[in-house]
Design a protein around this motif. Sequence first.
Motif, PDB file in Angstrom:
ATOM      1  N   UNK A 114     -10.842  -3.160   6.186  1.00  0.00           N
ATOM      2  CA  UNK A 114     -10.974  -4.670   6.685  1.00  0.00           C
ATOM      3  C   UNK A 114     -10.074  -5.411   5.679  1.00  0.00           C
ATOM      4  N   UNK A 115      -9.688  -5.262   4.551  1.00  0.00           N
ATOM      5  CA  UNK A 115      -9.291  -6.156   3.916  1.00  0.00           C
ATOM      6  C   UNK A 115      -7.640  -6.290   4.115  1.00  0.00           C
ATOM      7  N   UNK A 116      -7.279  -4.954   4.257  1.00  0.00           N
ATOM      8  CA  UNK A 116      -5.680  -4.725   4.841  1.00  0.00           C
ATOM      9  C   UNK A 116      -5.622  -4.958   6.257  1.00  0.00           C
ATOM     10  N   UNK A 117      -6.738  -5.165   7.036  1.00  0.00           N
ATOM     11  CA  UNK A 117      -6.674  -5.124   8.596  1.00  0.00           C
ATOM     12  C   UNK A 117      -5.897  -4.215   8.927  1.00  0.00           C
ATOM     13  N   UNK A 118      -6.379  -2.870   8.849  1.00  0.00           N
ATOM     14  CA  UNK A 118      -5.695  -1.655   9.588  1.00  0.00           C
ATOM     15  C   UNK A 118      -6.732  -0.579   9.830  1.00  0.00           C
ATOM     16  N   UNK A 119      -6.269   0.354  10.566  1.00  0.00           N
ATOM     17  CA  UNK A 119      -7.089   1.469  10.990  1.00  0.00           C
ATOM     18  C   UNK A 119      -6.127   2.921  10.898  1.00  0.00           C
ATOM     19  N   UNK A 120      -6.828   3.602  10.461  1.00  0.00           N
ATOM     20  CA  UNK A 120      -6.227   4.885  10.310  1.00  0.00           C
ATOM     21  C   UNK A 120      -6.873   5.898  11.148  1.00  0.00           C
TER      22      UNK A 120
END
Length: 584
Positions: free
Chosen positions: A123-129
């Motif tokens: 959520x902080x880096x705004x990314x999904x893996x």
Amino acid sequence: MAFLCLNLTLPIFFFFFFLFFHLALPTPEDPIKCSSEDTNTSCTVTNSYGMFPDRSICEAERVFYPRNEEEVVKVVASASERKKKVKVATRFCHSIPKWVCPDGQKGWLISTKYLNRVLEIDAEAKSITVQSGVTLKQVIEESAKAGLALPYTPYWWGLTMGGILGTGAHGSSLWGKGSSVHERVVELRIVTPAGPQDGYAKLQILTQQHPHLHAAKLSLGLLGLISQITLRLEPLFKRSITYLTKNDSDLGDQAAAFGQQHEFADIFWYPNQHRAVYRVDDRVPINTSGSGVYDFIPFRSTPSLELALIRTTEDAQEPIGDVDGKCSLAKIATSTLMATAYGLTNNGVIFTGFPVVGFHHHLQASGSCLDVDMNAKITSCPWDFRVKGEFFHQTAFSIGLSVVKNFIEDVQKLVELEPKGFCGIEIYNGILMRYVKASSAYLGKQEDAIDFDITYYRSKDPMTPRLNEDIIEEIEQLGIFKYGGLPHWGKNRNVAFEGVMNKYKNAGKFLKVKDEYDSQGLFSSEWTDQVLGLKEGVTISKDGCALEGLCICSQDNHCAPSKGYFCRPGKVYKEAKICTRLRY
Ligand SMILES: Cc1cc2nc3c(=O)[nH]c(=O)nc-3n(C[C@H](O)[C@H](O)[C@H](O)COP(=O)(O)OP(=O)(O)OC[C@H]3O[C@@H](n4cnc5c(N)ncnc54)[C@H](O)[C@@H]3O)c2cc1C
Ligand SMILES: *[C@@H]1O[C@H](CO)[C@@H](O)[C@H](O)[C@H]1NC(C)=O
Ligand SMILES: *[C@@H]1O[C@H](CO)[C@@H](O)[C@H](O)[C@H]1NC(C)=O
Ligand SMILES: *[C@@H]1O[C@H](CO)[C@@H](O)[C@H](O)[C@H]1NC(C)=O
């Protein structure tokens, strides 16, 4: 008379079923079939339409189903040690061209069907893996749960993230970095073949700084197996959508500018009806009220009865040259879609008027036919080859903004000459125009452009021409050759790939990375080598080849002379060679 009746009742069918007949559905058929199911050997693979452009049947000796990166490394190593040809397949195989075919019968398939987990949302880096077999639907839903969004995506969510990157799939936007999903990749992990010193397989971790990411983020599946993908997201937002229907006389002037004006702009163009439907679609503040949902009607589960009826009508209209019948069918289809706002609702239930405001993840993509249980065969995705339904070719290419006006005006000249020749296209919702931006991907878009997407009737018989064959062939050759259009890698007939690599300034860099990662070409096939221009033969010359887009005609027998179709120059683009009907 009988046809007339059918044409008039059809709309009622359309309307009735689309609106009131929503069953839950079955998942689509696995495109891979193995005659020995215990060992997953002696297999065939096809695309989700059950037919490649050249109608070939594609075989594989074995299929593997890795569930994590370690298993991917193992199977790639095993293929590489045995010098096996391999191809990555997905649970859908929604691409039309035969990227998924390994060479010969002895090749292997590696399916990403069980690489289907979302691994992390930061959520902080705004990314999904995600693992690469995760669907677009999963990414949209899981991101939204964390208050995040992937802003630009294809409109159909039944695609895997690996497949989307494989073919450069996109939505529509000229804003920011544009609408291609590969523009959001921040890290990609790909397993490539290797020599014995590396244990026959190598995991390559490509971050944004790595130059090879420009090759791997749009790889056509030729570099190795992408195991994991990390994408940059944004905070979830709301949008407001209004469809504006206008006369298309100034479409050429409007097209480029409209894309600058609205973040999620696109256009449906109905040339015979002289109408263009502009999608005015922008972000709005998150506290704007509205809970709109887009469940695009052509992606809904459709009653088999209705699909069969439409197909039967088309099959009957084609051989007798019933152009007027096609035009009435087209009007019905178009007005039904417009009246139902293409499947938009203001609250998930009914459409009460524009604008439709809602959360991005309820509006960007859809595909409710995927959820329906198909086993009963009562309803299905319209193109499901297990039922008698849609069967089509798709031509899709992007034209640079600098010349798009000229292209549109050339098409309009064709419309003037033969307006009803466009009705067949309008039955499939006209020409979809979407915005794409120049990309750093070696095989990505070379300049800001509009992607034109055209779907049209295909006969079950390869030797049967289609009504107004000449119109569609001329548009195809205008776009691809006169205006240097770049074909969508996941769609199109073979002609669109003729000389395609000459259109990419970094084609050579892509080939270099391919040689470095897969020096033996295990992930390549004869067909992919032909597309890359490494071998001759992406188009072939034989009786009827132009009917299927396997060649540009140069002789009458490439068309269907016995059925009145002869090879002639284009009407607007004189250099075009198209199958033209001279007599019935
Ligand atoms: C109904 C429908 C709507 C569509 N809408 C859009 C749209 O709005 N916009 C758009 O741009 N396109 C659209 N498409 C086309 C679609 O984006 C492409 O066909 C897409 O590539 C298919 O994804 P897939 O998961 O089925 O992949 P596949 O077709 O199975 O694979 C595509 C390619 O990617 C490779 N590949 C897949 N996974 C991996 C992996 N993990 N590692 C390495 N290589 C891999 C495959 O080998 C193959 O070469 C649509 C298609 C359909 C059927
Ligand atoms: C065979 O394929 C199925 C999926 O269709 C999979 O679940 C199973 O694990 C495979 N079996 C082997 C031995 O690979
Ligand atoms: C479309 O609009 C133009 C001017 O805006 C007008 O000249 C033309 O007649 C219109 N065409 C139709 C079919 O309404
Ligand atoms: C939305 O929020 C902004 C400030 O955050 C406020 O100024 C505005 O009035 C709000 N609008 C509505 C429709 O509630």
